[in-house]
Design an enzyme around this catalytic site. Structure first.
Site, PDB file in Angstrom:
ATOM      1  N   ARG A   1     -46.352 -11.993  21.753  1.00 31.37           N
ATOM      2  CA  ARG A   1     -47.665 -12.515  21.350  1.00 31.37           C
ATOM      3  C   ARG A   1     -48.403 -13.033  22.577  1.00 31.37           C
ATOM      4  O   ARG A   1     -49.619 -12.923  22.681  1.00 31.37           O
ATOM      5  CB  ARG A   1     -47.499 -13.646  20.336  1.00 31.37           C
ATOM      6  CG  ARG A   1     -46.891 -13.224  19.011  1.00 31.37           C
ATOM      7  CD  ARG A   1     -46.734 -14.393  18.062  1.00 31.37           C
ATOM      8  NE  ARG A   1     -46.200 -13.980  16.772  1.00 31.37           N
ATOM      9  CZ  ARG A   1     -44.896 -13.966  16.468  1.00 31.37           C
ATOM     10  NH1 ARG A   1     -44.008 -14.328  17.370  1.00 31.37           N
ATOM     11  NH2 ARG A   1     -44.507 -13.585  15.270  1.00 31.37           N
TER      12      ARG A   1
ATOM     13  N   ARG B   1     -50.312  -6.987  18.582  1.00 35.30           N
ATOM     14  CA  ARG B   1     -49.193  -6.538  19.437  1.00 35.30           C
ATOM     15  C   ARG B   1     -48.838  -5.081  19.186  1.00 35.30           C
ATOM     16  O   ARG B   1     -49.030  -4.566  18.102  1.00 35.30           O
ATOM     17  CB  ARG B   1     -47.940  -7.343  19.099  1.00 35.30           C
ATOM     18  CG  ARG B   1     -47.942  -8.702  19.610  1.00 35.30           C
ATOM     19  CD  ARG B   1     -46.552  -9.277  19.553  1.00 35.30           C
ATOM     20  NE  ARG B   1     -46.177  -9.779  18.252  1.00 35.30           N
ATOM     21  CZ  ARG B   1     -44.951 -10.219  17.966  1.00 35.30           C
ATOM     22  NH1 ARG B   1     -44.005 -10.182  18.876  1.00 35.30           N
ATOM     23  NH2 ARG B   1     -44.685 -10.682  16.767  1.00 35.30           N
TER      24      ARG B   1
ATOM     25  N   HIS C   1     -46.045 -20.810  16.709  1.00 39.22           N
ATOM     26  CA  HIS C   1     -45.794 -19.511  16.087  1.00 39.22           C
ATOM     27  C   HIS C   1     -45.273 -18.592  17.176  1.00 39.22           C
ATOM     28  O   HIS C   1     -46.024 -17.982  17.896  1.00 39.22           O
ATOM     29  CB  HIS C   1     -47.104 -18.977  15.504  1.00 39.22           C
ATOM     30  CG  HIS C   1     -46.951 -17.655  14.826  1.00 39.22           C
ATOM     31  ND1 HIS C   1     -46.124 -17.460  13.759  1.00 39.22           N
ATOM     32  CD2 HIS C   1     -47.557 -16.461  15.044  1.00 39.22           C
ATOM     33  CE1 HIS C   1     -46.218 -16.215  13.363  1.00 39.22           C
ATOM     34  NE2 HIS C   1     -47.078 -15.577  14.123  1.00 39.22           N
TER      35      HIS C   1
ATOM     36  N   ALA D   1     -62.697  -7.200  11.393  1.00 36.96           N
ATOM     37  CA  ALA D   1     -62.567  -6.419  10.159  1.00 36.96           C
ATOM     38  C   ALA D   1     -61.503  -5.344  10.327  1.00 36.96           C
ATOM     39  O   ALA D   1     -61.651  -4.222   9.857  1.00 36.96           O
ATOM     40  CB  ALA D   1     -63.920  -5.798   9.796  1.00 36.96           C
TER      41      ALA D   1
ATOM     42  N   ILE E   1     -55.982  -7.037   9.167  1.00 35.45           N
ATOM     43  CA  ILE E   1     -55.929  -8.296   8.406  1.00 35.45           C
ATOM     44  C   ILE E   1     -57.299  -8.581   7.783  1.00 35.45           C
ATOM     45  O   ILE E   1     -57.381  -8.970   6.608  1.00 35.45           O
ATOM     46  CB  ILE E   1     -55.488  -9.485   9.287  1.00 35.45           C
ATOM     47  CG1 ILE E   1     -54.119  -9.208   9.920  1.00 35.45           C
ATOM     48  CG2 ILE E   1     -55.410 -10.767   8.456  1.00 35.45           C
ATOM     49  CD1 ILE E   1     -53.626 -10.300  10.859  1.00 35.45           C
TER      50      ILE E   1
ATOM     51  N   ASN F   1     -57.508 -11.884  24.324  1.00 33.69           N
ATOM     52  CA  ASN F   1     -57.960 -12.581  23.119  1.00 33.69           C
ATOM     53  C   ASN F   1     -58.677 -13.894  23.433  1.00 33.69           C
ATOM     54  O   ASN F   1     -59.490 -14.365  22.625  1.00 33.69           O
ATOM     55  CB  ASN F   1     -56.781 -12.791  22.153  1.00 33.69           C
ATOM     56  CG  ASN F   1     -56.427 -11.498  21.428  1.00 33.69           C
ATOM     57  OD1 ASN F   1     -57.180 -10.516  21.489  1.00 33.69           O
ATOM     58  ND2 ASN F   1     -55.292 -11.475  20.750  1.00 33.69           N
TER      59      ASN F   1
ATOM     60  N   ILE G   1     -56.345 -16.732  13.075  1.00 34.63           N
ATOM     61  CA  ILE G   1     -55.094 -15.973  12.919  1.00 34.63           C
ATOM     62  C   ILE G   1     -54.749 -15.246  14.228  1.00 34.63           C
ATOM     63  O   ILE G   1     -53.616 -14.859  14.475  1.00 34.63           O
ATOM     64  CB  ILE G   1     -55.204 -14.950  11.757  1.00 34.63           C
ATOM     65  CG1 ILE G   1     -55.629 -15.635  10.449  1.00 34.63           C
ATOM     66  CG2 ILE G   1     -53.872 -14.239  11.545  1.00 34.63           C
ATOM     67  CD1 ILE G   1     -55.655 -14.720   9.224  1.00 34.63           C
ATOM     68  N   THR G   2     -55.740 -15.072  15.080  1.00 31.44           N
ATOM     69  CA  THR G   2     -55.546 -14.319  16.325  1.00 31.44           C
ATOM     70  C   THR G   2     -54.426 -14.929  17.174  1.00 31.44           C
ATOM     71  O   THR G   2     -54.349 -16.146  17.325  1.00 31.44           O
ATOM     72  CB  THR G   2     -56.877 -14.294  17.113  1.00 31.44           C
ATOM     73  OG1 THR G   2     -57.886 -13.708  16.276  1.00 31.44           O
ATOM     74  CG2 THR G   2     -56.760 -13.490  18.401  1.00 31.44           C
TER      75      THR G   2
HETATM   76  P1  A3D Z   1     -56.744  -5.160  14.280  1.00 33.00           P
HETATM   77  O1  A3D Z   1     -56.503  -4.298  13.101  1.00 33.00           O
HETATM   78  O2  A3D Z   1     -56.744  -4.534  15.632  1.00 33.00           O
HETATM   79  O3  A3D Z   1     -58.146  -5.905  14.050  1.00 33.00           O
HETATM   80  C1  A3D Z   1     -58.751  -6.679  15.025  1.00 33.00           C
HETATM   81  C2  A3D Z   1     -60.242  -6.441  14.915  1.00 33.00           C
HETATM   82  O4  A3D Z   1     -60.898  -7.323  15.825  1.00 33.00           O
HETATM   83  C3  A3D Z   1     -60.677  -5.017  15.294  1.00 33.00           C
HETATM   84  O5  A3D Z   1     -61.362  -4.417  14.206  1.00 33.00           O
HETATM   85  C4  A3D Z   1     -61.585  -5.217  16.497  1.00 33.00           C
HETATM   86  O6  A3D Z   1     -62.692  -4.312  16.536  1.00 33.00           O
HETATM   87  C5  A3D Z   1     -62.073  -6.647  16.271  1.00 33.00           C
HETATM   88  N1  A3D Z   1     -62.586  -7.302  17.458  1.00 33.00           N
HETATM   89  C6  A3D Z   1     -62.171  -7.193  18.749  1.00 33.00           C
HETATM   90  N2  A3D Z   1     -62.945  -7.966  19.536  1.00 33.00           N
HETATM   91  C7  A3D Z   1     -63.847  -8.579  18.731  1.00 33.00           C
HETATM   92  C8  A3D Z   1     -64.890  -9.504  18.948  1.00 33.00           C
HETATM   93  N3  A3D Z   1     -65.187  -9.954  20.178  1.00 33.00           N
HETATM   94  N4  A3D Z   1     -65.606  -9.941  17.880  1.00 33.00           N
HETATM   95  C9  A3D Z   1     -65.330  -9.477  16.633  1.00 33.00           C
HETATM   96  N5  A3D Z   1     -64.358  -8.595  16.370  1.00 33.00           N
HETATM   97  C10 A3D Z   1     -63.629  -8.157  17.410  1.00 33.00           C
HETATM   98  O7  A3D Z   1     -55.701  -6.385  14.328  1.00 33.00           O
HETATM   99  P2  A3D Z   1     -55.032  -7.145  13.083  1.00 33.00           P
HETATM  100  O8  A3D Z   1     -56.081  -7.408  12.060  1.00 33.00           O
HETATM  101  O9  A3D Z   1     -53.775  -6.460  12.711  1.00 33.00           O
HETATM  102  O10 A3D Z   1     -54.600  -8.517  13.807  1.00 33.00           O
HETATM  103  C11 A3D Z   1     -55.597  -9.419  14.259  1.00 33.00           C
HETATM  104  C12 A3D Z   1     -54.970 -10.548  15.073  1.00 33.00           C
HETATM  105  O11 A3D Z   1     -54.087 -11.303  14.245  1.00 33.00           O
HETATM  106  C13 A3D Z   1     -54.120 -10.092  16.274  1.00 33.00           C
HETATM  107  O12 A3D Z   1     -54.373 -10.931  17.386  1.00 33.00           O
HETATM  108  C14 A3D Z   1     -52.692 -10.297  15.790  1.00 33.00           C
HETATM  109  O13 A3D Z   1     -51.793 -10.515  16.856  1.00 33.00           O
HETATM  110  C15 A3D Z   1     -52.865 -11.524  14.943  1.00 33.00           C
HETATM  111  N6  A3D Z   1     -51.790 -11.777  13.962  1.00 33.00           N
HETATM  112  C16 A3D Z   1     -51.408 -13.062  13.791  1.00 33.00           C
HETATM  113  C17 A3D Z   1     -50.422 -13.371  12.891  1.00 33.00           C
HETATM  114  C18 A3D Z   1     -50.001 -14.792  12.715  1.00 33.00           C
HETATM  115  O14 A3D Z   1     -49.132 -15.072  11.919  1.00 33.00           O
HETATM  116  C19 A3D Z   1     -50.636 -15.843  13.485  1.00 33.00           C
HETATM  117  C20 A3D Z   1     -49.814 -12.359  12.141  1.00 33.00           C
HETATM  118  C21 A3D Z   1     -50.233 -11.054  12.326  1.00 33.00           C
HETATM  119  C22 A3D Z   1     -51.236 -10.777  13.244  1.00 33.00           C
END
Ligand code: A3D
Length: 320
Positions: free
Chosen positions: A89, A83, A176, A11, A14, A96, A119-120
């Site tokens: 990545r 990141r 990606h 949460a 993204i 992760n 998406i991770t």
């Molecule tokens: P962020 O805002 O840090 O949110 C990640 C959430 O995951 C945090 O709220 C954490 O508390 C939670 N979390 C951590 N460990 C766990 C767990 N074991 N179980 C449940 N929740 C947990 O990150 P974000 O939302 O900006 O990005 C999330 C992921 O998407 C990252 O790995 C990014 O690198 C990836 N991402 C991918 C793309 C693609 O196009 C594939 C683009 C942008 C980001």
């Protein structure tokens, strides 16, 4: 008929944006799950309170308990870490991977019939690991990347040609990462392929090469600007497009990290390819014929993904 149930695992930036979009589009009832107690509950309440103004009907719940995702139709996984400037990545792999293990087990136990969108990052390796840990059918576990990469490509092309983004289509294959393969001859403005537009003098090959490189670096450009995390609006929008195609059986042809077993000459691996997403998940991987240079770029990208999958196997013994 009951509304579909959408579980968002993670949460953060993204995850919150996904919840907001899913609510506004009335895709279903939404459960936001995170390990950080208070964050999913706070975001769910905040978004629910936007409902009277936005006029949507959707229930939102924030939770730290996997029981609450029970029976979800769609799970979108963003759990993990993003990141920071200077990181690739691939630097996220170790941390992760552990997150994918707990998420995969949680989904398997409580939402085994869901369509799962990962998406991770690093995306292609994490979607593979998530599928392994969850044991769900391959056609029900996919990675979001191609929709975002091609959206970035379309945006840059629309700026270059000064035309509506709606009339620009783009095709991106491969993993990606820095090795993704934007395919110029399958990318068009209202059906006119990019190489023809170069011949017509709308742009130059040099300019097109610059745009392709900017697309490859699209994620890093935003990380460099934000400094505290990575892109989240466009990634969330892209995953919602995929979820909507599944929930409404739209059979959209979308590029995503899908399981290839025979297609593109690959033997059982996840990589970015064109797919049709419908009521059964990945209904088809669209196996197109690549030119010599395109195949060479695709092979390089596939090798990069295989390297990351091998690294996962080296970290977790259960993944061999
Ligand atoms: P962020 O805002 O840090 O949110 C990640 C959430 O995951 C945090 O709220 C954490 O508390 C939670 N979390 C951590 N460990 C766990 C767990 N074991 N179980 C449940 N929740 C947990 O990150 P974000 O939302 O900006 O990005 C999330 C992921 O998407 C990252 O790995 C990014 O690198 C990836 N991402 C991918 C793309 C693609 O196009 C594939 C683009 C942008 C980001």
């Amino acid at each position: 008929m009951a509304r579909p149930k959408i579980a968002l695992i993670g949460a953060g930036q993204i995850g919150g944006t996904l919840a907001h979009l899913a609510a506004i589009k009335e895709l279903g009832d939404i459960v936001l799950f995170d390990i950080s107690d208070g964050v999913p509950q706070g975001k769910a309440l905040d978004i629910a309170e936007s409902g009277p103004s936005e006029k949507f009907d959707a229930h939102l719940k924030g939770t730290t308990s996997y029981e609450d995702i029970a029976g979800a139709d769609v799970c979108i996984v963003t759990a993990g870490v993003p990141r920071k400037p200077g990181m690739s990545r691939d630097d996220l792999l170790g941390i992760n991977l552990k997150v994918m293990k707990s998420v995969g087990e949680g989904i398997a136990a409580h939402a085994p019939d869901a369509f799962v969108i990962c998406i991770t990052n690093p995306l292609d390796a994490m979607v593979w690991a998530l599928r392994e840990f969850s044991g769900l059918p391959h056609q029900k576990v996919v990675g979001m990347a191609g929709v975002l990469d091609s959206a970035r490509f379309r945006h840059f092309l629309s700026l270059e040609f000064d035309v509506s983004m709606r009339d620009v289509t783009a095709f991106v294959l491969g993993g990606h990462g820095d090795t993704m393969v934007p395919l110029a001859r399958y990318s068009t403005v209202a059906g006119i392929p990019l190489p023809d537009l170069v011949k017509m003098g709308w742009t130059t090959q040099d300019k097109l090469d610059e745009i392709i490189q900017r697309t490859r670096d699209g994620g890093a450009e935003i990380v460099g600007l934000l400094k505290t995390g990575s892109a989240f609006y466009a990634p969330a929008t892209s995953a919602i497009e995929m979820a909507e195609s599944y929930l409404k059986d739209q059979r959209r042809l979308l590029p995503c990290a899908a399981w290839c077993d025979g297609e593109f000459g690959l033997k059982g691996m996840y990589v970015g390819v064109p797919t049709i997403i419908g009521a059964n998940g990945i209904e088809k991987v669209v196996d197109i014929k690549l030119g010599k240079d395109e195949q060479a770029m695709f092979d390089k990208s596939v090798d990069a993904v295989k390297g990351l999958v091998d690294a996962c196997k080296g970290i977790d013994d259960s993944l061999s």
